[in-house]
Scaffold this active site. Structure first.
Site, mmCIF file in Angstrom:
data_model
loop_
_atom_site.group_PDB
_atom_site.id
_atom_site.type_symbol
_atom_site.label_atom_id
_atom_site.label_comp_id
_atom_site.label_asym_id
_atom_site.label_seq_id
_atom_site.Cartn_x
_atom_site.Cartn_y
_atom_site.Cartn_z
ATOM 1 N N ASP A 70 -3.755 2.324 -5.126
ATOM 2 C CA ASP A 70 -2.448 2.307 -4.443
ATOM 3 C C ASP A 70 -2.189 1.013 -3.671
ATOM 4 O OD1 ASP A 70 -3.910 2.575 -2.032
ATOM 5 O OD2 ASP A 70 -2.387 3.910 -1.189
ATOM 6 N N GLU A 71 -2.936 -0.044 -4.016
ATOM 7 C CA GLU A 71 -2.770 -1.301 -3.269
ATOM 8 C C GLU A 71 -2.680 -2.483 -4.209
ATOM 9 O OE1 GLU A 71 -5.599 -1.968 -0.061
ATOM 10 O OE2 GLU A 71 -5.775 0.204 0.131
ATOM 11 N N ASP B 273 0.872 -1.185 0.000
ATOM 12 C CA ASP B 273 0.000 0.000 0.000
ATOM 13 C C ASP B 273 0.906 1.230 0.000
ATOM 14 O OD1 ASP B 273 -3.119 0.832 1.179
ATOM 15 O OD2 ASP B 273 -1.505 2.308 1.213
ATOM 16 N N ARG C 19 0.124 14.466 9.342
ATOM 17 C CA ARG C 19 -0.505 13.535 10.288
ATOM 18 C C ARG C 19 0.115 13.678 11.677
ATOM 19 N NH1 ARG C 19 -1.851 8.067 6.730
ATOM 20 N NH2 ARG C 19 -2.162 9.243 4.807
ATOM 21 N N TYR D 279 -1.957 10.112 -2.653
ATOM 22 C CA TYR D 279 -2.156 11.356 -3.412
ATOM 23 C C TYR D 279 -1.196 12.457 -2.911
ATOM 24 C CZ TYR D 279 -6.665 9.469 -5.147
ATOM 25 O OH TYR D 279 -7.660 8.715 -5.726
#
Ligand code: DCP
Ligand code: MG
Ligand code: MG
Length: 398
Positions: free
Chosen positions: A113-114, A22, A59, A27
């Site tokens: 994305d995985e 992942d 984050r 983005y």
């Protein structure tokens, strides 16, 4: 416990090595790669009124994924916002990342994305060509004690460990594991016997391969990703999200049960808000609760396919193969709108979405030579989220 493990081993093919990848803050990473000067700044990507994702700098400053823009700005006034409504650059990035990964095994795309990869074949090649790969790379869920008679019966995390952290770093047991694996390699009569009996050893080699794959992705595309390694897709996916960003985690088959039991049922891929609610009504909040429910009860409530899936999933069982599904069977564009009550408004929306769809159809034709056969419009109405659709066979070539 030994008996239960035997039963599970009978049901599962422990000899596979599955890696799940992942991309980290996909983005946002794409936007920062295009603007390297933003590298150390908090960056969020917006669609409509939401910050759909943000980089890990943001984050750490308290911005979560899927936060309303106002809320994100309140938490982090320095947040740099970039509009991410045009998915073209993300699709292009996804394609090159998948191309790199697919060199290493069968790849099943699981979103932009995985991807899940079956890397067993490549691992086996390395296993038989060089036996000196004898350490795990990255994090490890499981615990190994030095004097245990067999890795499979000794690698479980103790309940105390799984309650507190759910994972054990390899540094705590590296030496014991290395010694054990080396002695197994030397005492086993054939490498086939080692392969069959010691899934842990295969995962160990797999973890090295995965580190190499992540390195190849970063070197060739610039993107960093996290990965999970296990003997099936379900556990590999769960492992992937345990240590992010830019890290990898391996779950040992024998540690899976201890790892899974305390998890919320919501962690099981495919269990959404609605199913979580239904499970709660049945008194099932965590995986351990689900393990106590019979397969008949689960199938009675959710139908055979989903019931059987849940029954297996809460035991860490996932026999599904990694399948390369090839090119997507359909291409779609979508949007959500506040107000659409007339045919005129509906036409405007379709017209605004059409250029992106047409561009992708042209790209698809170049790659595959295909042209679309049918045109489908799907819609949901707020309140009643059931999907409705109308389909029409195309009467002219798009
Ligand atoms: N995405 C989106 N809307 C959602 C979920 C995701 O537009 N409801 C987009 C933005 C993400 C990308 O899909 O960048 C991949 O989703 P992930 O859940 O993998 O999230 P990220 O890659 O952003 O972060 P992580 O590092 O947690 O994987
Ligand atoms: Mg991601
Ligand atoms: Mg993802």
């Amino acid at each position: 416990m030994a008996r239960r493990l035997e039963e599970e081993e009978g049901e599962q093919d422990d000899s596979r090595v599955i890696a799940y990848f992942d991309v980290d803050c996909f983005y946002a990473q794409a936007e920062v790669l295009r603007r390297p000067y933003l590298q150390d700044r908090p960056v969020g990507v917006t669609q409509k009124f939401l910050v759909v994702t943000c980089n890990y700098v943001a984050r750490r400053l308290g911005v979560p994924k899927m936060a309303p823009i106002d809320e994100a700005k309140r938490r982090c006034p320095d947040l740099v916002l970039i509009n991410g409504e045009d998915l073209t650059p993300y699709r292009a990035a996804s394609k090159i990342i998948m191309q790199v990964l697919s060199r290493f095994g069968t790849l099943e795309r699981r979103g932009l994305d995985e991807a899940a990869l079956d890397i067993t074949e490549e691992v086996r090649k390395r296993f038989s060509s060089s036996i000196n790969v004898n350490t795990f790379q990255g994090h490890l869920v499981g615990n190994v004690t030095g004097n245990a008679p067999d890795i499979l019966s000794s690698a479980e995390a103790s309940p105390a460990e799984s309650e507190t952290s759910g994972k054990v770093e390899i540094s705590q047991s590296r030496e014991a594991l290395e010694n054990r694996c080396l002695s197994l390699a030397h005492t086993a009569s054939t490498s086939a016997e080692v392969l069959r009996r010691q899934g842990d050893f295969l995962l160990m080699v797999g973890s090295h391969l995965v580190a190499e794959m992540r390195e190849a992705v970063e070197k060739e595309t610039g993107y960093r990703c996290s990965s999970g390694i296990a003997h099936n897709k379900l556990l590999a996916k769960l492992a992937c999200s345990l240590n992010k960003p830019n890290k990898q985690t391996c779950i040992l088959p024998s540690a899976a049960d201890n790892f899974l039991r305390p998890l919320s049922v919501r962690k099981i891929p495919g269990v959404g808000q609605r199913m979580e609610g239904t499970l709660k009504e049945m008194g099932i909040g965590i995986v351990e609760d689900m393990q106590r429910v019979s397969v008949q009860q689960l199938c009675g409530k959710f139908g055979h396919r989903v019931g059987q899936f849940l029954y297996n999933a809460c035991r860490g069982i996932d026999p599904t193969p990694v399948v390369d599904k090839g090119h997507a069977k359909s291409l779609s564009v979508e949007d959500s709108v506040r107000n659409c009550t007339s045919l005129h408004q509906a036409k405007d929306i379709i017209q605004s979405l059409a250029p992106d769809l047409l561009a992708r159809l042209d790209e698809d034709k170049l790659e595959t030579g295909r042209r679309p056969q049918a045109f489908v419009v799907k819609w949901r109405v707020q309140g009643n989220w059931m999907l409705e659709h109308k389909e029409s066979v195309l009467w002219c070539e798009l």
